[in-house]
Design a protein around this motif. Sequence first.
Motif, PDB file in Angstrom:
ATOM      1  N   ASP A 159      -9.504   7.631  -0.469  1.00 12.01           N
ATOM      2  CA  ASP A 159      -8.741   8.714  -1.078  1.00 12.01           C
ATOM      3  C   ASP A 159      -7.589   8.176  -1.920  1.00 12.01           C
ATOM      4  N   GLY A 160      -7.138   6.964  -1.612  1.00 12.18           N
ATOM      5  CA  GLY A 160      -6.113   6.338  -2.439  1.00 12.18           C
ATOM      6  C   GLY A 160      -6.624   6.041  -3.833  1.00 12.18           C
ATOM      7  N   ILE A 161      -7.854   5.546  -3.930  1.00 14.21           N
ATOM      8  CA  ILE A 161      -8.461   5.267  -5.237  1.00 14.21           C
ATOM      9  C   ILE A 161      -8.622   6.561  -6.030  1.00 14.21           C
ATOM     10  N   LYS A 162      -9.052   7.626  -5.360  1.00 12.59           N
ATOM     11  CA  LYS A 162      -9.168   8.925  -6.034  1.00 12.59           C
ATOM     12  C   LYS A 162      -7.808   9.388  -6.542  1.00 12.59           C
ATOM     13  N   THR A 163      -6.786   9.171  -5.727  1.00 15.84           N
ATOM     14  CA  THR A 163      -5.428   9.574  -6.108  1.00 15.84           C
ATOM     15  C   THR A 163      -4.944   8.775  -7.316  1.00 15.84           C
ATOM     16  N   ILE A 164      -5.193   7.472  -7.306  1.00 14.81           N
ATOM     17  CA  ILE A 164      -4.792   6.620  -8.437  1.00 14.81           C
ATOM     18  C   ILE A 164      -5.474   7.082  -9.716  1.00 14.81           C
ATOM     19  N   LYS A 165      -6.751   7.383  -9.640  1.00 13.58           N
ATOM     20  CA  LYS A 165      -7.478   7.855 -10.817  1.00 13.58           C
ATOM     21  C   LYS A 165      -6.864   9.137 -11.366  1.00 13.58           C
ATOM     22  N   ALA A 166      -6.565  10.074 -10.476  1.00 15.49           N
ATOM     23  CA  ALA A 166      -6.002  11.358 -10.908  1.00 15.49           C
ATOM     24  C   ALA A 166      -4.606  11.186 -11.492  1.00 15.49           C
ATOM     25  N   LEU A 167      -3.781  10.377 -10.827  1.00 19.57           N
ATOM     26  CA  LEU A 167      -2.418  10.162 -11.319  1.00 19.57           C
ATOM     27  C   LEU A 167      -2.431   9.434 -12.656  1.00 19.57           C
ATOM     28  N   SER A 168      -3.332   8.472 -12.790  1.00 16.87           N
ATOM     29  CA  SER A 168      -3.449   7.739 -14.044  1.00 16.87           C
ATOM     30  C   SER A 168      -3.790   8.671 -15.197  1.00 16.87           C
ATOM     31  N   SER A 169      -4.662   9.622 -14.935  1.00 21.87           N
ATOM     32  CA  SER A 169      -5.055  10.574 -15.985  1.00 21.87           C
ATOM     33  C   SER A 169      -3.894  11.474 -16.384  1.00 21.87           C
ATOM     34  N   GLU A 170      -2.901  11.593 -15.507  1.00 23.59           N
ATOM     35  CA  GLU A 170      -1.710  12.391 -15.792  1.00 23.59           C
ATOM     36  C   GLU A 170      -0.583  11.551 -16.404  1.00 23.59           C
ATOM     37  N   GLY A 171      -0.825  10.252 -16.546  1.00 21.14           N
ATOM     38  CA  GLY A 171       0.205   9.390 -17.100  1.00 21.14           C
ATOM     39  C   GLY A 171       1.242   8.930 -16.100  1.00 21.14           C
ATOM     40  N   ILE A 172       0.953   9.089 -14.800  1.00 17.68           N
ATOM     41  CA  ILE A 172       1.863   8.646 -13.740  1.00 17.68           C
ATOM     42  C   ILE A 172       1.467   7.239 -13.310  1.00 17.68           C
ATOM     43  N   ARG A 173       2.422   6.313 -13.352  1.00 21.59           N
ATOM     44  CA  ARG A 173       2.140   4.921 -12.986  1.00 21.59           C
ATOM     45  C   ARG A 173       1.947   4.779 -11.476  1.00 21.59           C
ATOM     46  N   THR A 174       1.077   3.846 -11.111  1.00 23.79           N
ATOM     47  CA  THR A 174       0.764   3.649  -9.692  1.00 23.79           C
ATOM     48  C   THR A 174       0.754   2.171  -9.331  1.00 23.79           C
ATOM     49  N   ASN A 175       0.993   1.923  -8.050  1.00 22.27           N
ATOM     50  CA  ASN A 175       0.935   0.585  -7.468  1.00 22.27           C
ATOM     51  C   ASN A 175       0.013   0.678  -6.259  1.00 22.27           C
ATOM     52  N   CYS A 176      -1.161   0.063  -6.354  1.00 20.75           N
ATOM     53  CA  CYS A 176      -2.105   0.095  -5.230  1.00 20.75           C
ATOM     54  C   CYS A 176      -1.723  -1.002  -4.245  1.00 20.75           C
ATOM     55  N   THR A 177      -1.324  -0.598  -3.060  1.00 25.87           N
ATOM     56  CA  THR A 177      -0.780  -1.534  -2.082  1.00 25.87           C
ATOM     57  C   THR A 177      -1.788  -1.858  -0.981  1.00 25.87           C
ATOM     58  N   LEU A 178      -1.472  -2.910  -0.235  1.00 30.70           N
ATOM     59  CA  LEU A 178      -2.324  -3.389   0.859  1.00 30.70           C
ATOM     60  C   LEU A 178      -3.673  -3.881   0.346  1.00 30.70           C
ATOM     61  N   ILE A 179      -3.606  -4.715  -0.702  1.00 29.82           N
ATOM     62  CA  ILE A 179      -4.797  -5.362  -1.259  1.00 29.82           C
ATOM     63  C   ILE A 179      -5.005  -6.695  -0.536  1.00 29.82           C
ATOM     64  N   PHE A 180      -6.216  -6.916  -0.036  1.00 26.48           N
ATOM     65  CA  PHE A 180      -6.500  -8.152   0.688  1.00 26.48           C
ATOM     66  C   PHE A 180      -7.779  -8.858   0.224  1.00 26.48           C
ATOM     67  N   ASN A 181      -8.467  -8.300  -0.771  1.00 31.19           N
ATOM     68  CA  ASN A 181      -9.591  -9.038  -1.362  1.00 31.19           C
ATOM     69  C   ASN A 181      -9.778  -8.612  -2.810  1.00 31.19           C
ATOM     70  N   ALA A 182     -10.562  -9.387  -3.543  1.00 32.07           N
ATOM     71  CA  ALA A 182     -10.732  -9.159  -4.975  1.00 32.07           C
ATOM     72  C   ALA A 182     -11.487  -7.870  -5.273  1.00 32.07           C
ATOM     73  N   GLY A 183     -12.395  -7.491  -4.395  1.00 30.85           N
ATOM     74  CA  GLY A 183     -13.130  -6.244  -4.596  1.00 30.85           C
ATOM     75  C   GLY A 183     -12.201  -5.041  -4.606  1.00 30.85           C
ATOM     76  N   GLN A 184     -11.250  -5.033  -3.687  1.00 25.56           N
ATOM     77  CA  GLN A 184     -10.268  -3.950  -3.663  1.00 25.56           C
ATOM     78  C   GLN A 184      -9.461  -3.921  -4.959  1.00 25.56           C
ATOM     79  N   ALA A 185      -9.058  -5.102  -5.430  1.00 26.22           N
ATOM     80  CA  ALA A 185      -8.276  -5.190  -6.663  1.00 26.22           C
ATOM     81  C   ALA A 185      -9.082  -4.690  -7.863  1.00 26.22           C
ATOM     82  N   LEU A 186     -10.373  -4.966  -7.879  1.00 24.91           N
ATOM     83  CA  LEU A 186     -11.220  -4.524  -8.978  1.00 24.91           C
ATOM     84  C   LEU A 186     -11.373  -3.001  -8.969  1.00 24.91           C
ATOM     85  N   LEU A 187     -11.562  -2.421  -7.797  1.00 23.69           N
ATOM     86  CA  LEU A 187     -11.654  -0.959  -7.692  1.00 23.69           C
ATOM     87  C   LEU A 187     -10.367  -0.290  -8.167  1.00 23.69           C
TER      88      LEU A 187
END
Length: 218
Positions: A93-121
Amino acid sequence: MKFFIDTANLDEIQEAYDLGVLDGVTTNPSLMAKEGITGQDNILAHYKKICDIVDNNVSAEVIATDYETMMKEAHVLAKIDDKIVVKVPMIKDGIKTIKALSSEGIRTNCTLIFNAGQALLAAKAGASYVSPFIGRLDDISVDGLQLIEQIVHIYGNYPELQTEVLAASVRHNMHLIHCAEIGADVATCPLKVITGLLKHPLTDSGLAQFLADHSKGN
């Protein structure tokens, strides 16, 4: 490389800002609690105080873990100041939230990244920053710096990805230097790590010698 300070302490933020090298601030619920900041209204007011000190990039974290509530919290945080970057956890649901906020022009910081796959998503969803936690990986005998290098390399393959790599859980000076060497866009760390870069015994002894020599001539 940008320098962020990882704290909710206003005195530390002001000191880092006065040093002239501060590019932003990251916070989280634990750091707020450490400063005795509790209750939604107090937390929001504290974020505003931080924004009033720095020029840009104040990461403020949502607490919810479901999409609808994260979106509501994100909108409240974003209204505090244009400097706010909404920090969202690396969950579905965090990824969904980032996508929605990005479309609104709101900057986001995806936290608790522990592998490259998460960073790519997170980058695909439009995150402004991803925060790999290198110190916490080191704690379980995994090379956190190698993860930073891997993410930087992957993002470099795809220029359309505008996400910046924000090295988090930076514990000491060499973490910071290595992050700069491998191309992290940002490092966030305690004040002592930033001020630790000022120090070298030869600088101290050299200055002492210069001052001693100067006093002999007066």
